[in-house]
Design an enzyme around this catalytic site. Sequence first.
Site, PDB file in Angstrom:
ATOM      1  N   HIS A 180       0.842  -1.197   0.000  1.00  0.00           N
ATOM      2  CA  HIS A 180       0.000   0.000   0.000  1.00  0.00           C
ATOM      3  C   HIS A 180       0.876   1.245   0.000  1.00  0.00           C
ATOM      4  O   HIS A 180       2.077   1.157   0.265  1.00  0.00           O
ATOM      5  CB  HIS A 180      -0.884   0.024   1.257  1.00  0.00           C
ATOM      6  CG  HIS A 180      -0.083   0.165   2.519  1.00  0.00           C
ATOM      7  ND1 HIS A 180       0.495  -0.917   3.146  1.00  0.00           N
ATOM      8  CD2 HIS A 180       0.288   1.250   3.241  1.00  0.00           C
ATOM      9  CE1 HIS A 180       1.169  -0.494   4.212  1.00  0.00           C
ATOM     10  NE2 HIS A 180       1.061   0.820   4.293  1.00  0.00           N
TER      11      HIS A 180
ATOM     12  N   HIS B  78       5.775   6.443  -0.875  1.00  0.00           N
ATOM     13  CA  HIS B  78       6.554   5.241  -1.197  1.00  0.00           C
ATOM     14  C   HIS B  78       5.700   4.016  -0.912  1.00  0.00           C
ATOM     15  O   HIS B  78       4.689   4.117  -0.205  1.00  0.00           O
ATOM     16  CB  HIS B  78       7.828   5.192  -0.341  1.00  0.00           C
ATOM     17  CG  HIS B  78       7.535   5.071   1.122  1.00  0.00           C
ATOM     18  ND1 HIS B  78       7.275   6.176   1.926  1.00  0.00           N
ATOM     19  CD2 HIS B  78       7.404   3.993   1.925  1.00  0.00           C
ATOM     20  CE1 HIS B  78       7.011   5.771   3.143  1.00  0.00           C
ATOM     21  NE2 HIS B  78       7.073   4.439   3.184  1.00  0.00           N
TER      22      HIS B  78
HETATM   23  P1  ATP Z   1       5.049  -3.150  11.762  1.00  0.00           P
HETATM   24  O1  ATP Z   1       4.899  -1.895  12.608  1.00  0.00           O
HETATM   25  O2  ATP Z   1       4.699  -4.393  12.518  1.00  0.00           O
HETATM   26  O3  ATP Z   1       6.344  -3.239  11.046  1.00  0.00           O
HETATM   27  P2  ATP Z   1       3.456  -1.766   9.790  1.00  0.00           P
HETATM   28  O4  ATP Z   1       4.391  -0.622   9.984  1.00  0.00           O
HETATM   29  O5  ATP Z   1       3.140  -2.188   8.409  1.00  0.00           O
HETATM   30  O6  ATP Z   1       3.934  -3.051  10.583  1.00  0.00           O
HETATM   31  P3  ATP Z   1       1.685  -0.135  11.282  1.00  0.00           P
HETATM   32  O7  ATP Z   1       2.789   0.223  12.230  1.00  0.00           O
HETATM   33  O8  ATP Z   1       0.333  -0.346  11.852  1.00  0.00           O
HETATM   34  O9  ATP Z   1       2.059  -1.442  10.465  1.00  0.00           O
HETATM   35  O10 ATP Z   1       1.640   1.013  10.199  1.00  0.00           O
HETATM   36  C1  ATP Z   1       0.622   1.117   9.227  1.00  0.00           C
HETATM   37  C2  ATP Z   1       1.114   2.054   8.152  1.00  0.00           C
HETATM   38  O11 ATP Z   1       1.385   3.336   8.717  1.00  0.00           O
HETATM   39  C3  ATP Z   1       2.424   1.612   7.478  1.00  0.00           C
HETATM   40  O12 ATP Z   1       2.417   2.061   6.155  1.00  0.00           O
HETATM   41  C4  ATP Z   1       3.472   2.341   8.256  1.00  0.00           C
HETATM   42  O13 ATP Z   1       4.627   2.569   7.490  1.00  0.00           O
HETATM   43  C5  ATP Z   1       2.766   3.656   8.568  1.00  0.00           C
HETATM   44  N1  ATP Z   1       3.252   4.211   9.826  1.00  0.00           N
HETATM   45  C6  ATP Z   1       3.334   3.576  11.018  1.00  0.00           C
HETATM   46  N2  ATP Z   1       3.799   4.380  11.975  1.00  0.00           N
HETATM   47  C7  ATP Z   1       4.013   5.579  11.394  1.00  0.00           C
HETATM   48  C8  ATP Z   1       4.490   6.838  11.856  1.00  0.00           C
HETATM   49  N3  ATP Z   1       4.842   7.047  13.117  1.00  0.00           N
HETATM   50  N4  ATP Z   1       4.572   7.835  10.961  1.00  0.00           N
HETATM   51  C9  ATP Z   1       4.236   7.656   9.683  1.00  0.00           C
HETATM   52  N5  ATP Z   1       3.780   6.501   9.172  1.00  0.00           N
HETATM   53  C10 ATP Z   1       3.667   5.467  10.018  1.00  0.00           C
END
Ligand code: ATP
Length: 190
Positions: free
Chosen positions: A41, A124
């Site tokens: 995504h 990205h």
């Molecule tokens: P994991 O944290 O287990 O590696 P993930 O990052 O895919 O998995 P989430 O942390 O729930 O899952 O994040 C969902 C989406 O939001 C992802 O695209 C992630 O890159 C983005 N994201 C998460 N935290 C942040 C943040 N602090 N700032 C910007 N984008 C974020």
Amino acid sequence: MIRAFVALPLPVTLRQRLMLVQSLLHLPRPAVRPVPPENLHLTLAFVGEQPAPLVEDLHHALEALRAQAFDLTLRGVSAFGGRTPRSVHAGVEPSEPLARLQRKVLRAMDEVGLDPERRRFTPHVTLARLDWRRLDEADRTRLLRGIVDQDGFRAGPAEIAAFALYRSHLGREGPHYDELARYGLEGALA
Ligand code: ATP
Ligand code: MG
């Protein structure tokens, strides 16, 4: 509480090209965790852990948002994290409609009292997450060489006809995303 984010679901044509790139990259488990195809995504805004009623408010604000459908082109592959990479991603060709949509999503968050992060938007698609310290020298070299080899990667243009609100469940086997709602963009052909 609901862990939520707003993102573009990717058209199948782009997703297939990204899967191909993943298969061409050197992504040795368990130090590297490729993003499963169904999870690919493009994040517009991270909402974070919020009470359900607030996520509901955001849903209504996103329903009211008006933005144009547009064409998205993916370009290049690189890593985030500088000298100790922590993720590998596909880049996106600069797109004013994409930037506009992202700003509107931030505005919708603002309206309902969510405080979006104001970091510069670097669109990205994450392809893999990794723990650099757990990779040996040979794996590091192959991984970096693979990224360089994908420099000419280009996929699209493909029409983005909608964006969506997701719930994220973090688990030991990686995150699972549920699409809570999808919002159509204006003038979409598909
Ligand atoms: P994991 O944290 O287990 O590696 P993930 O990052 O895919 O998995 P989430 O942390 O729930 O899952 O994040 C969902 C989406 O939001 C992802 O695209 C992630 O890159 C983005 N994201 C998460 N935290 C942040 C943040 N602090 N700032 C910007 N984008 C974020
Ligand atoms: Mg995360």
